[in-house]
Motif scaffolding. Structure first.
Motif, PDB file in Angstrom:
ATOM      1  N   UNK A   5      24.760 -89.542  -5.684  1.00  0.00           N
ATOM      2  CA  UNK A   5      26.131 -89.223  -5.313  1.00  0.00           C
ATOM      3  C   UNK A   5      27.053 -90.428  -5.463  1.00  0.00           C
ATOM      4  N   UNK A   6      26.522 -91.611  -5.205  1.00  0.00           N
ATOM      5  CA  UNK A   6      27.359 -92.798  -5.269  1.00  0.00           C
ATOM      6  C   UNK A   6      27.568 -93.287  -6.696  1.00  0.00           C
ATOM      7  N   UNK A   7      26.590 -93.110  -7.547  1.00  0.00           N
ATOM      8  CA  UNK A   7      26.667 -93.797  -8.833  1.00  0.00           C
ATOM      9  C   UNK A   7      27.001 -92.919 -10.038  1.00  0.00           C
ATOM     10  N   UNK A   8      26.877 -91.601  -9.939  1.00  0.00           N
ATOM     11  CA  UNK A   8      27.169 -90.752 -11.099  1.00  0.00           C
ATOM     12  C   UNK A   8      28.637 -90.380 -11.098  1.00  0.00           C
ATOM     13  N   UNK A  35      34.263 -97.955   5.182  1.00  0.00           N
ATOM     14  CA  UNK A  35      35.143 -97.991   4.009  1.00  0.00           C
ATOM     15  C   UNK A  35      35.613 -96.585   3.652  1.00  0.00           C
ATOM     16  N   UNK A  36      34.734 -95.608   3.742  1.00  0.00           N
ATOM     17  CA  UNK A  36      35.126 -94.216   3.461  1.00  0.00           C
ATOM     18  C   UNK A  36      36.191 -93.768   4.453  1.00  0.00           C
ATOM     19  N   UNK A  37      36.036 -94.126   5.723  1.00  0.00           N
ATOM     20  CA  UNK A  37      37.028 -93.739   6.726  1.00  0.00           C
ATOM     21  C   UNK A  37      38.376 -94.393   6.450  1.00  0.00           C
ATOM     22  N   UNK A  38      38.351 -95.654   6.062  1.00  0.00           N
ATOM     23  CA  UNK A  38      39.608 -96.348   5.738  1.00  0.00           C
ATOM     24  C   UNK A  38      40.258 -95.742   4.505  1.00  0.00           C
ATOM     25  N   UNK A  39      39.455 -95.464   3.481  1.00  0.00           N
ATOM     26  CA  UNK A  39      40.011 -94.873   2.262  1.00  0.00           C
ATOM     27  C   UNK A  39      40.558 -93.473   2.512  1.00  0.00           C
ATOM     28  N   UNK A  40      39.875 -92.701   3.325  1.00  0.00           N
ATOM     29  CA  UNK A  40      40.334 -91.336   3.616  1.00  0.00           C
ATOM     30  C   UNK A  40      41.624 -91.349   4.426  1.00  0.00           C
ATOM     31  N   UNK A  41      41.755 -92.310   5.332  1.00  0.00           N
ATOM     32  CA  UNK A  41      42.981 -92.370   6.128  1.00  0.00           C
ATOM     33  C   UNK A  41      44.150 -92.950   5.336  1.00  0.00           C
ATOM     34  N   UNK A  89      37.886 -85.871  -5.010  1.00  0.00           N
ATOM     35  CA  UNK A  89      36.570 -85.787  -5.645  1.00  0.00           C
ATOM     36  C   UNK A  89      35.710 -86.998  -5.278  1.00  0.00           C
ATOM     37  N   UNK A  90      36.295 -88.172  -5.336  1.00  0.00           N
ATOM     38  CA  UNK A  90      35.539 -89.381  -5.030  1.00  0.00           C
ATOM     39  C   UNK A  90      35.239 -89.506  -3.543  1.00  0.00           C
ATOM     40  N   UNK A  91      36.210 -89.194  -2.707  1.00  0.00           N
ATOM     41  CA  UNK A  91      36.000 -89.313  -1.260  1.00  0.00           C
ATOM     42  C   UNK A  91      34.879 -88.391  -0.780  1.00  0.00           C
ATOM     43  N   UNK A  92      34.847 -87.191  -1.295  1.00  0.00           N
ATOM     44  CA  UNK A  92      33.782 -86.269  -0.914  1.00  0.00           C
ATOM     45  C   UNK A  92      32.410 -86.787  -1.315  1.00  0.00           C
ATOM     46  N   UNK A  93      32.320 -87.368  -2.497  1.00  0.00           N
ATOM     47  CA  UNK A  93      31.035 -87.909  -2.944  1.00  0.00           C
ATOM     48  C   UNK A  93      30.656 -89.152  -2.150  1.00  0.00           C
TER      49      UNK A  93
END
Length: 152
Positions: A30-33, A104-110, A119-123
């Motif tokens: 999920x992280x690399x493709x 980092x995901x939480x910061x990027x999502x906010x 698409x990227x945030x979900x992955x």
């Protein structure tokens, strides 16, 4: 303590190891493709640790398969100590990587869609969730094996 559930060479250990390998592989995929994870250090750290977790868990799953089929348990104190230390190190590193990636995901999502397209945030979120599941199974496996080492 021959019947310690989850210790090296048992069916429960095999299922824990296979779960670790599967969740680590899914997290890595999920992280690399088709995702640009290399822009963030914590994502690179997660990919590195999951890349270490896959061969470790797969190798110990093969040891479990061998021990189950031959009924020859490799429960020598030196071997068990290596397994316990390896599990503890990987458990701590995978917890650190999953926690850093989750932050980092939480910061990027906010921050909104400009930094993290949906698409990227979900992955990223799925990869982090799989890393936490892999950590949970690694921690459980290390505790079971530590219990066995303490009983020698």
């Amino acid at each position: 303590m021959e019947g310690t559930p989850g210790s090296l060479g048992t069916g429960a250990s095999l299922s824990l190891r296979l779960g670790q390998a599967v969740f680590s592989t899914v997290s890595l995929l999920f992280m690399s493709i088709d995702v640009q994870f290399y822009s963030y250090t914590s994502f690179c750290f997660l990919v590195t640790i999951m890349g270490l977790m896959i061969p470790w868990s797969s190798t110990l799953a093969l040891v479990d398969i061998y021990s189950i089929f031959t009924r020859c348990h490799l429960r020598q104190p030196g071997v068990m100590l290596i397994v316990v230390v390896g599990d503890w190190v990987l458990a701590l590193l995978s917890l650190a990587a999953a926690s850093a990636s989750a932050s980092v995901v939480a910061i990027l999502a906010s921050a909104g869609g400009s930094y993290c397209p949906p698409k990227f945030c979900g992955r990223y979120q799925l990869s982090t969730a799989m890393a936490f599941l892999s950590w949970f199974l690694t921690a459980a496996s290390s505790l079971f094996n530590l219990w066995l080492v303490a009983s020698f």
